[in-house]
Structures are given as C-alpha cells and as structure tokens.
Design an enzyme around this catalytic site. Structure first.
Site, PDB file in Angstrom:
ATOM      1  N   LYS A   1       0.849  -1.203   0.000  1.00  0.00           N
ATOM      2  CA  LYS A   1       0.000   0.000   0.000  1.00  0.00           C
ATOM      3  C   LYS A   1       0.885   1.254   0.000  1.00  0.00           C
ATOM      4  CE  LYS A   1      -0.412  -0.399   5.038  1.00  0.00           C
ATOM      5  NZ  LYS A   1      -1.278  -0.887   6.136  1.00  0.00           N
TER       6      LYS A   1
ATOM      7  N   TYR B   1      16.000  30.670   9.007  1.00  0.00           N
ATOM      8  CA  TYR B   1      14.812  31.498   9.241  1.00  0.00           C
ATOM      9  C   TYR B   1      14.572  31.725  10.727  1.00  0.00           C
ATOM     10  CZ  TYR B   1      13.121  31.148   4.418  1.00  0.00           C
ATOM     11  OH  TYR B   1      12.981  31.249   3.073  1.00  0.00           O
TER      12      TYR B   1
HETATM   13  C1  LIG Z   1      -0.466  -1.899   6.844  1.00  0.00           C
HETATM   14  C2  LIG Z   1      -1.043  -3.220   7.208  1.00  0.00           C
HETATM   15  C3  LIG Z   1      -0.212  -4.346   7.347  1.00  0.00           C
HETATM   16  C4  LIG Z   1       1.294  -4.268   7.333  1.00  0.00           C
HETATM   17  O1  LIG Z   1       1.718  -3.761   8.571  1.00  0.00           O
HETATM   18  P1  LIG Z   1       3.277  -3.486   8.884  1.00  0.00           P
HETATM   19  O2  LIG Z   1       3.282  -3.066  10.301  1.00  0.00           O
HETATM   20  O3  LIG Z   1       3.706  -2.411   7.947  1.00  0.00           O
HETATM   21  O4  LIG Z   1       3.997  -4.755   8.632  1.00  0.00           O
HETATM   22  C5  LIG Z   1      -0.821  -5.577   7.559  1.00  0.00           C
HETATM   23  N1  LIG Z   1      -2.174  -5.677   7.657  1.00  0.00           N
HETATM   24  C6  LIG Z   1      -2.996  -4.615   7.562  1.00  0.00           C
HETATM   25  C7  LIG Z   1      -4.439  -4.781   7.710  1.00  0.00           C
HETATM   26  C8  LIG Z   1      -2.451  -3.341   7.352  1.00  0.00           C
HETATM   27  O5  LIG Z   1      -3.263  -2.279   7.296  1.00  0.00           O
END
Ligand SMILES: *Cc1c(COP(=O)(O)O)cnc(C)c1O
Length: 365
Positions: free
Chosen positions: A41, A259
């Site tokens: 993702k 700044y």
């Molecule tokens: C993002 C996510 C993962 C992966 O989690 P990590 O901590 O990045 O390994 C697994 N399952 C679900 C439902 C997620 O939203």
C-alpha cells in the site's frame, strides 16, 4: 564522483531491491507460515509499487495487499498474475471496478459481504474476497460476535471468502497482553471457518509464535523498518537518501543561522548547506534534532529546516568531506528509518511513506 545526486535534483533516493527481496525471504523464514505475502500500500511504502511489486514476485511472493482500489489497479498493472487484496474494503457500487482489475476486496461488514455476494450471483461467479474480523483495533472489520454468527451462512461461500484476517494493535510492543488476547479471539473465529486460510501477522507479528497462521502480511520490515523496537534491526536497509553540499561557510560565536534565527553559534563553527528541504518530503519537524552523515561523522541540523535547504554543522566532520559538491546522507550510513522518524517526532513508517516525488530515484538490484 559517482556519489553525486544527478544534476537538477536536490536529493537522491536509492532503493535497493536486492535488500527488499532479502528482507522478504527473511520474513518468510521468520513467520513460519505456509505463505508470506507483501503489503505494498501507499506506493509500496514510498518505494514504488511498479518496481517493488515485480521484484517481490520474482522472489516468489504471490499475494499482495494494497489499501485503495486505485492502488490495486496500479498493482495489477505491475503484477498481472498475483492475488491482490484491497484492505479498505469496497465502496458501494464498486464491484465492477474490482472485477475489471481482478482485485479481491477485504470485506469488513455484513453489508459489504452481502453486496459482494450479490455481485457474484449476478455474474454467476464466485470471485474471491477476504473477510476482516476486528479483534481489538475498532477500526475496520466485523466484530468477533458478528464473525462467529456469520460462519456457516451460505453468503460466505457466495462471497467467495478465501481468507480470514484480523490486524494486530501493538505487535511491536514486547509482551503486550493485547496481542495474546487478539490471537486468542482470532483463533476462536478461525475455528468457525474450517478450510478457509487465515492471516494475522504484520511485520512485528511475524516474530511472534502466537500470531502464526496460513499467510503472513508484512509491510514495514520489508522496506527496512525495525519490526522489533528495542532490539537490533534484523532487516537490511532498503532506502538511502543523500543530498549535495551546496556551500560551506565559517560563522563566529553569536552569529545565527536560518529562518527566524532559531540557532546561535556558541563558538566558531563550520556550516554546510544541503540541497534538500521539507518540500522534498523531509520533515520540517526534524528542526533542532535531525542529523546527516558527512565523511562518516554524524552532524547536527542547525536552524529551521527550510523548503529546499537544510543547514548542517559540519565542524566535527573531516574537512575534505565537508566541501561543495560532496554528499551528505540523511537516511543510511547508520541513520535508520526509526532514528530519522524519532528525530522528527514521528515513526519510520511516516518517513518512508512521505518520501517525496522530487528526489531523483535510483533503483538497484
Ligand atoms: C499496513 C497493514 C499491514 C502491514 O503492517 P506493517 O506493520 O507495515 O507490517 C498488515 N495488515 C494490515 C491490515 C495493514 O493495514
């Protein structure tokens, strides 16, 4: 000087796909599940879905998770044969879009299950989907009671449920009783769905025996994040970020920099200005805490991080390394994602997913 970022960009982001593949292998070994998937993702946590996806596929990863339908469409373009699940369920009326790209929604309510089953019936198919049961996050998914009540209902088969999943709340916290509670709740639901594969572990859960199931679902650790805070990071770094030193200057005690003159030299200092700032995706919240490595020495940020520039105190760095045109490392050379996140008052996940589009991107394999 092959280490220079390509001209015209402030920073160079190098993504090591061989390290990504090695991390996936390591996590597959660690998880002790029959299959290990990859969560890609948010553009593969900022690393690029079009590059990371196929690299993982070639390594033997066949199942992928994205958050949004649009990410699923991009993942499908890069992974024509993979099983791709979409974690955020499916918005009303979007079943045709899922079918067009052969994506599997993660269904998180009775309503979603019914709608997907109806779309299958209308089409005369049983296109697969996952069922998400919430065991403690209170965010997405059926409650445990709903999950148990739904088991055995013909709608489960009509909806093509081929994966039962839940998500851990704090698997990275050692001995958190909530993790054991979630694992026990998940086991209860799983027993009601015989013959359907189950998935519980994220990156940190991969390291916990109580979270083993049929499919592991790591994300962060694939990209080099530490799945076990407080222990040495077992993962290989995947992301390296470098900037170029644009100028070096000497300042006297009492002079200020940046700044709003937020920093004042306590004595004579040598300052280097880096070609990278918050508009590149490097958090302004690192002001006063951030560091970059020059000639093997960690040098502190001084003054406010600006839009396109960061000022570094290179007094402690070797003089021959702190010169115009030389590189400074912002992620890498011992500055890992978790440290960079801490310097910005956030977590490494946010550093990764915030990696900007402005960097020159170099892929290595
Ligand atoms: C993002 C996510 C993962 C992966 O989690 P990590 O901590 O990045 O390994 C697994 N399952 C679900 C439902 C997620 O939203």
């Amino acid at each position: 000087m092959t280490d220079l970022p390509p001209l015209g960009h402030g920073g160079r982001l190098t993504i090591d796909l061989a390290a990504l593949r090695a991390n996936w292998r390591r996590l597959s070994h660690e998880a002790q599940c029959p299959e290990t998937a990859a969560v890609i993702k948010a553009d593969a946590y900022g690393c690029g879905i079009a590059e990371a996806g196929p690299a993982l596929w070639r390594e033997g990863c066949w199942t992928f998770f994205v958050a949004h339908l649009s990410e699923g469409v991009r993942a499908r373009a890069a992974l024509p044969e993979a099983a791709i699940y979409v974690l955020n369920g499916f918005p009303p009326g979007s079943a045709p879009a899922y079918r067009e790209s052969d994506l599997r929604p993660v269904l998180g309510s009775i309503e979603e299950v019914a709608e997907w089953a109806a779309a299958n019936r209308a089409e005369g198919t049983t296109r697969p989907a996952a069922l998400h049961v919430d065991t403690g996050m209170n965010r997405l998914g059926l409650s445990v009671a709903e999950g148990l009540a739904l088991a055995g209902d013909p709608v489960v088969a009509q909806a093509g449920i081929d994966l039962l999943m839940s998500h851990l709340v704090s698997a990275e916290v050692e001995h958190d009783p909530l993790t054991d509670h979630q694992a026990a709740e998940f086991a209860r639901v799983r027993a009601a769905y015989p013959g359907i594969r189950a998935s519980l572990a994220n990156s940190s859960g991969d390291f916990l025996a109580s979270c083993r199931a049929d499919l592991a679902r790591p994300g962060y650790a694939l990209y080099g994040g530490n799945p076990r805070p407080g222990h040495d990071n077992p993962m290989r770094p995947v992301v390296r970020l470098e900037a170029t030193i644009l100028q070096v200057r000497e300042v006297a005690a009492g002079e200020t920099a940046g700044y709003n003159a937020r920093w004042t030299a306590s004595g004579p200092r040598r300052l280097a200005t880096l070609s990278l700032g918050y508009a590149d995706g490097f958090p302004r919240a690192s002001t006063g805490r951030g560091e970059a490595v020059v000639g093997g020495v960690r040098c502190p940020f001084v003054g406010n991080v600006s839009m396109d520039l960061i000022i570094l105190d290179v007094t402690g760095a070797p003089a021959e390394a702190a010169v115009r045109g030389a590189p400074a490392t912002l992620i890498g050379d011992g500055l890992d994602l978790d440290t960079v996140g801490r310097h910005a008052g956030t977590i490494g996940y946010e550093i990764l997913t915030g990696l900007g589009r402005r960097y020159a991107r170099v892929y290595r394999d």
